[in-house]
Design a protein around this motif. Sequence first.
Motif, short mmCIF file in Angstrom:
data_model
loop_
_atom_site.label_atom_id
_atom_site.label_comp_id
_atom_site.label_asym_id
_atom_site.label_seq_id
_atom_site.Cartn_x
_atom_site.Cartn_y
_atom_site.Cartn_z
N ALA A 247 52.80 77.08 36.73
CA ALA A 247 52.01 76.07 37.58
C ALA A 247 50.69 75.51 36.57
O ALA A 247 50.18 74.69 36.32
N PHE A 248 50.20 76.76 36.16
CA PHE A 248 48.85 76.61 35.30
C PHE A 248 49.09 75.98 34.02
O PHE A 248 48.48 75.27 33.36
N TRP A 249 50.38 76.57 33.22
CA TRP A 249 50.66 75.82 32.06
C TRP A 249 50.80 74.53 32.20
O TRP A 249 50.64 73.44 31.13
N VAL B 116 60.26 67.83 26.04
CA VAL B 116 61.54 68.11 26.02
C VAL B 116 62.11 68.59 24.90
O VAL B 116 62.73 69.80 25.13
N PHE B 117 61.73 68.49 23.74
CA PHE B 117 62.32 69.27 22.65
C PHE B 117 61.51 70.74 22.74
O PHE B 117 62.24 71.67 22.18
N LEU B 118 60.36 70.89 23.04
CA LEU B 118 59.82 72.32 23.18
C LEU B 118 60.72 73.09 24.37
O LEU B 118 60.71 74.24 24.03
N TYR B 119 61.05 72.39 25.37
CA TYR B 119 61.77 73.33 26.32
C TYR B 119 63.21 73.41 26.03
O TYR B 119 63.87 73.73 27.09
N THR B 120 63.55 73.53 24.80
CA THR B 120 65.00 73.92 24.62
C THR B 120 64.80 75.30 24.39
O THR B 120 65.91 76.24 24.00
N GLY C 287 73.85 76.36 35.15
CA GLY C 287 72.38 76.31 35.87
C GLY C 287 71.31 75.87 34.71
O GLY C 287 70.46 75.10 34.95
N LEU C 288 71.56 76.50 33.71
CA LEU C 288 70.43 76.43 32.60
C LEU C 288 70.52 74.94 32.04
O LEU C 288 69.39 74.06 31.78
N THR C 289 71.72 74.52 31.99
CA THR C 289 71.85 73.05 31.43
C THR C 289 71.36 71.93 32.40
O THR C 289 70.78 71.07 32.25
N ILE C 290 71.55 72.18 33.86
CA ILE C 290 71.31 71.37 34.84
C ILE C 290 69.72 71.28 34.99
O ILE C 290 69.09 70.25 35.13
N ALA C 291 69.13 72.49 34.71
CA ALA C 291 67.70 72.41 34.56
C ALA C 291 67.07 71.68 33.35
O ALA C 291 66.22 70.98 33.54
N PHE C 292 67.70 71.90 32.35
CA PHE C 292 67.26 71.08 31.19
C PHE C 292 67.42 69.51 31.52
O PHE C 292 66.61 68.80 30.95
N ALA C 293 68.63 69.37 31.98
CA ALA C 293 68.99 67.99 32.04
C ALA C 293 67.80 67.31 33.01
O ALA C 293 67.68 66.29 32.88
N ALA C 294 67.63 68.11 33.99
CA ALA C 294 66.55 67.49 34.93
C ALA C 294 65.22 67.10 34.35
O ALA C 294 64.78 66.24 34.59
N PHE D 38 62.76 79.47 34.43
CA PHE D 38 61.56 79.25 35.04
C PHE D 38 60.62 78.33 34.18
O PHE D 38 59.80 77.54 34.82
N SER D 39 60.68 78.28 32.97
CA SER D 39 59.68 77.66 32.35
C SER D 39 60.00 76.10 32.19
O SER D 39 59.03 75.48 31.74
N PHE D 40 61.52 75.68 32.66
CA PHE D 40 61.66 74.20 32.96
C PHE D 40 60.66 73.74 34.01
O PHE D 40 60.47 72.60 34.27
N LEU D 41 59.91 74.59 34.85
CA LEU D 41 58.92 74.10 35.89
C LEU D 41 57.73 73.65 35.39
O LEU D 41 57.06 72.65 35.81
N THR D 42 57.40 74.16 34.14
CA THR D 42 56.01 73.80 33.38
C THR D 42 55.98 72.39 33.25
O THR D 42 54.89 71.70 33.71
N PRO D 43 56.82 71.52 32.45
CA PRO D 43 56.56 70.20 32.34
C PRO D 43 56.62 69.37 33.67
O PRO D 43 56.02 68.29 33.87
N LEU D 44 57.22 69.88 34.55
CA LEU D 44 57.37 69.11 35.68
C LEU D 44 56.19 69.53 36.63
O LEU D 44 55.64 68.28 37.41
#
Length: 299
Positions: A21-23, A103-107, A132-139, A254-260
């Motif tokens: 959340a902070f990131w 998007v590229f960073l969160y690979t 699950g990892l692929t679904i999170a990245f696709a989201a 969990f890092s996929f939460l950061t951009p969202l």
Amino acid sequence: MIQRKTHLDSLAIGLLIACCAFWGLQQILIKTTVAEVPPLWQATIRMVGAVALLWLWCVSRGVPLFKRDGTLPGGLVVGLLFAGEFACIYLGLQHTSASRLTVFLYTAPFWVSLLLPRWVPAERLRGLQWLGLTIAFAAVLFAFSEGFGHSGSGQLIGDAMGLAGGMLWGLTTLALRTTRLATASAEKSLFYQVGVTAAVCPVLSLALGEKWGFSYSAWAWTSIGLQTVVGAFASYLTWMWLLRHYPATQMSSFSFLTPLFALVFGVVLLGEPLTLQLMLALAGVGLGIVMVNRRRVRP
């Protein structure tokens, strides 16, 4: 001896969500400050401040930072990887949009999941977890897809830097888990990273001709202060502690939460519209995280 857990518990999940959340908020802070404070000079101030705070923290708690324990080679590698990641992020933003670079960073989680099990077999993901990892990245990709329609002349350079930043982030996690730093304190692991970055960033800043100064607005200093105290010190120290006690492959999801979170804060703080696309992306990332962290059912 470090007691490492095989799954994330409620404490780890709460800390990870707070860090992400902070990131996400930090991206808003950087976005509103970078026009006034040059990017790599801003990073330099952050990291020097983080080094000072971390040193004071270790002195007060009696944590040795300079004791010979064989971590120096791994520490220098981790520090250079960490500094390279920051350089790629800041320099990449000069060539591409924030959405594309994000998007590229969160690979990064894919690099961790692909490489770490070669040295730590217990970190290997099952088929459902990979899904699950692929679904999170696709989201995340879906959430930022609108930004992919605006290409500039130097777009590929920025995209490549974003991808390189994600790779360096993944390699940093790999080095933290596979070198002597795996048994070092969280404080010492972080000290190598912020210390080397504090030495590298000013050199890069001077090479790019950035103008240094300290006469900035109250908001700029508030932003830099939050990035330093909460971002570069408290949240990174928490992340280092979590890496020592929990599976890195599960944490990375969990890092996929950061951009969202960055998009959510844009809605809350900047008045940007709350779209169906964002809500669906949040649901997709949540589903992916649940799948990655689902426990194996044993007979």
